[in-house]
Each structure stands twice: as structure tokens, then as C-alpha cells.
Scaffold this motif. Structure first.
Motif: not given
Length: 190
Positions: A57-63, A66-76
């Protein structure tokens, strides 16, 4: 090169990834993005994890800007579907025209769920979709752990000769391997 913004490509990739995993029969997995609270959980290293998410989270800080793309996977279908079950962090470097999967983890890997063994496939579906829209030929994996390298190789990844902190594979080769694996065909048996 695509005329879409990185945010627009990200949104399209999330929707396409959701459709793809549902077509594979994984209808209880919800694809989303990190909330501020989930970011804090990762930064505080308060989740059961094998990887160093504080560092990530420190290394890939941004949005997305900034080119930082986060994806969450949740079991509904779980008792607490709002909890974080898996995370994928990617980076799009438009200057170098390079897309990288930087970090991924299934936080409930000790349980047998639809995420078991499938977080990498989902990350690769997202990554190949992004690369096709952005007209990129290769997907990179940033800082692969020694333990994970054989699994990445099984999808066609190889060490990048000029940067040993990365592995890369051709988008078409990855897609072909995904198709074979989800259809139960061992690529080595063909």
C-alpha cells in the motif's frame, strides 16, 4: 492507443471481469474496488495475510490517475459478504506502455471457496481485458515471489531478461491458457 481514460478502462474491465467470472459459474463472487476503510485495513496490516500489504500500500499508493488499479473480490453468499476476501493491485504505466499485476492475495485461502485457485485467473482476465483495450501486447507481473513463479509460468510467463524483478507473457497466450485451464485441459498434455 485507446482514447478512454484510465478510469474508464478500469470501470470497463471491472464490468467485463464480473461478466466473465459469472459465465464461468462463479456467480457468488463480486468484483469491486477498495473502500477507504479497506485501504486502511491493508495499510495497518490488520488482515490475515501471507504477504506484506503495508509495503504494497506504500509502494503502490495512488489512484487510477496515477495508474494504480485496485480490485476486490468478495463472496456474496458468506455470513459477512462485505468483508475483504481477496485483493488484486495492478499498475498501468502509460509512459512505458506497460501493465503490471503487482500484488494479489486470497485472504480466506485456508477455506475451500470459489476463490480457491481462481484469484490469479480473475486477475489475468482483468489484465488481459485492460491490455486489449489499451492495445498492449504483454502483461507483466511485478516482484513475483519464488513460490508463485511456477504458477505464473504455467500461464506462459517468463522472466523479463532486462528486469529480473518482472515476469511477462503475451496477452493472446494468457487468454489461450485460461481457456484451456477453465475447460479442464492441461496445456502440457496437448
Amino acid at each position: 492507443m485507446s482514447f478512454l481514460s484510465t478510469q474508464q478502462i478500469h470501470d470497463q474491465c471491472l464490468a467485463t471481469t464480473q461478466e466473465a467470472i459469472e459465465s464461468l459459474g462463479w456467480t457468488n463472487i463480486s468484483v469491486g474496488v477498495l473502500s477507504d476503510e479497506e485501504r486502511r485495513q491493508l495499510e495497518d496490516a490488520s488482515l490475515q495475510s501471507h504477504l506484506d500489504w503495508r509495503w504494497a500500500m506504500q509502494t503502490y499508493r495512488g489512484d487510477t490517475e496515477d495508474g494504480i488499479l485496485d480490485i476486490t473480490l468478495k463472496l456474496i453468499d458468506r455470513d459477512e459478504p462485505e468483508q475483504l476476501h481477496a485483493v488484486i493491485i495492478c499498475k498501468y504505466d502509460w509512459r512505458r506502455e506497460q501493465f503490471s499485476i503487482c500484488m494479489l492475495e486470497n485472504f480466506i485461502s485456508d477455506e475451500d471457496t470459489d476463490l480457491t485457485g481462481n484469484v490469479l485467473i480473475i486477475a489475468l482476465i482483468y489484465a488481459t481485458t485492460f491490455c486489449q483495450i489499451a492495445e498492449l501486447d504483454d502483461v507483466y507481473i511485478q516482484d513475483p515471489t519464488e513460490d508463485a513463479q511456477p504458477r505464473y509460468r504455467s500461464y506462459g510467463f517468463a522472466q523479463v531478461w532486462y528486469d529480473h524483478s518482472k515476469m511477462s507473457a503475451d496477452v493472446c497466450d494468457i487468454l489461450d491458457t485460461i481457456r484451456r485451464k477453465v475447460n479442464g485441459i492441461d496445456p502440457d498434455e496437448e
